[in-house]
Design a protein around this motif. Structure first.
Motif, short mmCIF file in Angstrom:
data_model
loop_
_atom_site.label_atom_id
_atom_site.label_comp_id
_atom_site.label_asym_id
_atom_site.label_seq_id
_atom_site.Cartn_x
_atom_site.Cartn_y
_atom_site.Cartn_z
N LYS A 90 -26.87 -57.01 -25.46
CA LYS A 90 -27.35 -56.48 -26.74
C LYS A 90 -26.22 -56.45 -27.77
N ALA A 91 -25.01 -56.09 -27.33
CA ALA A 91 -23.87 -56.08 -28.23
C ALA A 91 -23.55 -57.50 -28.70
N ARG A 92 -23.56 -58.46 -27.77
CA ARG A 92 -23.26 -59.84 -28.13
C ARG A 92 -24.34 -60.40 -29.09
N ALA A 151 -26.01 -58.60 -31.23
CA ALA A 151 -25.77 -57.99 -32.54
C ALA A 151 -24.69 -58.75 -33.30
N THR A 173 -13.63 -55.15 -34.63
CA THR A 173 -14.89 -54.55 -34.19
C THR A 173 -15.92 -55.63 -33.91
N LEU A 210 -17.72 -56.57 -30.33
CA LEU A 210 -19.16 -56.72 -30.17
C LEU A 210 -19.49 -58.06 -29.51
N GLY A 225 -19.03 -58.07 -25.95
CA GLY A 225 -19.85 -57.14 -25.20
C GLY A 225 -19.12 -55.92 -24.69
N ASP A 259 -20.48 -51.37 -27.96
CA ASP A 259 -21.91 -51.42 -28.28
C ASP A 259 -22.13 -51.27 -29.79
N GLU A 260 -23.35 -51.64 -30.24
CA GLU A 260 -23.64 -51.64 -31.67
C GLU A 260 -23.62 -50.24 -32.26
N ALA A 318 -20.12 -49.50 -33.14
CA ALA A 318 -19.71 -50.38 -34.24
C ALA A 318 -20.28 -49.88 -35.57
N ALA A 375 -14.76 -47.52 -27.30
CA ALA A 375 -15.87 -47.63 -26.34
C ALA A 375 -15.94 -46.44 -25.40
#
Length: 493
Positions: A47-49, A51, A128, A132, A135, A138-139, A142, A169
């Motif tokens: 999910k982070a990647r 974003a 930042t 992201l 990974g 997390d968003e 960020a 993190a």
């Protein structure tokens, strides 16, 4: 799940068009507890990647939308005065957030926030953004860094980021926000005042539906001391009512006090202000044969509230209130608007009968949609018809109420477009400007009011008049269960 970043396969000439993204799913029922936890960690990193990838795509689309074709200052259509918004992204077309909203099928504000966040990643918070993409951040965390540092000089933002990114993190979002503000104060104390002044400039009052049935939320952006003082006043007045014996819960009393302070029903020294409420209901609901909910200014209400409002108009008798008006909308079976009328007009038509056959029940049409006019400005009857049909700005995802919307020619009048209800639709001033001055957009509308909008990037969205039901679903192949189609919204009465 689909691959992104450096591990993604090379794109061929067909690129990525038309196919739905693949989602790698493991058989959850067969996983051990440890495997489920590991897979959740994998999902969080992905999910982070995603974003970070989304931000890269947004910026790429923004780079394809330069502002050199926007109306220049001093020319027709240029932004001016206090209504002109601040530039969204330097060097990017002012119409880009609207295009992004259509692409993502979301509201313009959400699209604008996303675009601005991506811009801050690139200009002020590259570490930042990289975290992201890897990974490892997390968003949610960020977003905290963006929220605190977005109005800070990029060099200062990077210095603060460098102090925090290694540990960000491991902190909660609350802790990260506190430490980011503290680091910003240590590096540039004046930046906090800049953030506060910018926040005050962006202040507004908003109303939106509440998750609770029949309720809406009224929200205002205020400086923290002012907000605290306002709440304290409301709370003290609610406590006084409680002490006087009012049995309602304290929260309900606070809400009632706030409404009275705004509306001030006791103050006769000020000029009268009339609230306009647009009530929409079907005849079945009015007659008590349906529990279908109506609307007030586009916000959902319960059938109980609807009937309570209608009782103020003499219940099912539907008398026109003093100083107000009632518009009746006559629709086809699928909700397509056929005609509008006031109660008095209907009574006059009923008394007059058919002008061609006054003594006969001939079946002639005596009421239809307004005729076209041979000029640019729509007639009063056309304005009523179009506003009743559309109810809000028809641009995909907008929903601005018709009181702030224009009846716009879909095919411009200067290019031969008729001033006819089949060529008029409601657009708020912002989207009217976009349609008139933004390059590469295409607007098309069917005679019954179905509007299709295509962005310069080729994304198409269709909006139907709120009361019109969608066409019946295609008959499923034999053996497949039917898929019932729910009505979109109730047609007006």
């Amino acid at each position: 799940m689909e691959q992104i970043g450096e591990d993604a396969p090379p794109c061929d000439g067909g690129l990525l068009v038309a196919e739905r993204p693949e989602l790698r799913r493991l058989p959850v029922g067969l996983l051990t507890r440890e495997q489920k936890a590991a897979e959740l960690e994998h999902v969080a990193a992905l999910k982070a990647r995603l974003a970070a990838y989304e931000a890269e795509l947004v910026l790429g689309l923004a780079d394809d939308s330069p502002d050199d074709l926007d109306p220049a200052p001093g020319t027709p259509g240029a932004r001016r005065g206090s209504w002109a918004p601040d530039p969204e992204l330097p060097g990017v077309s002012e119409f880009f957030p609207a295009e992004l909203a259509v692409v993502l099928n979301c509201g313009r504000r959400s699209a604008s926030i996303l675009a601005h966040r991506a811009w801050v990643y690139r200009e002020s918070l590259p570490a930042t953004w990289a975290a992201l993409a890897e990974g490892v951040l997390d968003e949610a965390r960020a977003k905290v860094l963006v929220d605190v540092l977005q109005h800070t000089d990029p060099a200062v933002a990077r210095e603060v980021e460098a102090r925090l990114i290694g540990q960000a993190a491991g902190w909660t979002t609350h802790t990260l926000r506190k430490r980011t503000v503290a680091a910003l104060l240590a590096v540039d104390a004046d930046a906090v005042d800049v953030r506060r002044r910018d926040a005050e400039r962006q202040a507004d009052v908003r109303v939106y539906p509440s998750p609770r049935e029949g309720m809406s939320t009224l929200a205002a952006d205020l400086p923290a001391p002012v907000a605290a003082a306002c709440f304290d006043l409301v709370d003290q007045l609610a406590v006084l009512l409680k002490r006087d014996g009012d049995q309602r819960p304290i929260g309900q009393l606070r809400a009632a006090v706030l409404a009275d302070l705004i509306q001030r029903p006791w103050d006769t020294s000020r000029p009268a202000v009339t609230a306009h409420l647009q009530i929409t209901a079907t005849l079945a609901a009015l007659a008590g044969d349906s529990n279908e909910a109506g609307e007030v200014n586009g916000l959902p209400i319960t059938i109980g509230q609807l009937r309570e409002l209608l009782r103020a108009l003499d219940g099912l008798g539907l008398r026109t209130p003093e100083g107000g008006s009632v518009t009746l909308a006559l629709t086809e079976d699928d909700g397509t608007l056929r005609a509008t009328s006031t109660l008095d007009q209907l009574r006059r038509i009923a008394r007059r009968g058919c002008p061609e056959h006054p003594a006969a029940d001939c079946g002639c049409a005596v009421l239809d949609r307004p005729a076209p006019v041979d000029r640019h400005d729509p007639s009063a009857a056309q304005q009523t018809f179009v506003h009743t049909r559309d109810r809000t700005c028809r641009f995909p995802g907008c929903g601005q109420r018709v009181g702030w919307a224009d009846a716009d020619h879909v095919v411009p009048h200067a290019h031969g477009g008729a001033t006819d209800c089949g060529n008029l639709c409601c657009l708020c001033r912002s989207h009217h400007r976009l349609k008139t001055f933004a390059r590469g957009w295409r607007f098309e509308m069917s005679p019954d009011g179905v509007l299709t909008v295509t962005t310069p990037s080729g994304i198409t969205r269709t909006t139907r008049p709120p009361g019109m039901r969608p066409p019946p679903a295609a008959t499923p192949p034999p053996g497949d269960p039917p898929s019932p189609t729910d009505p979109d919204e109730p047609p007006p009465f």
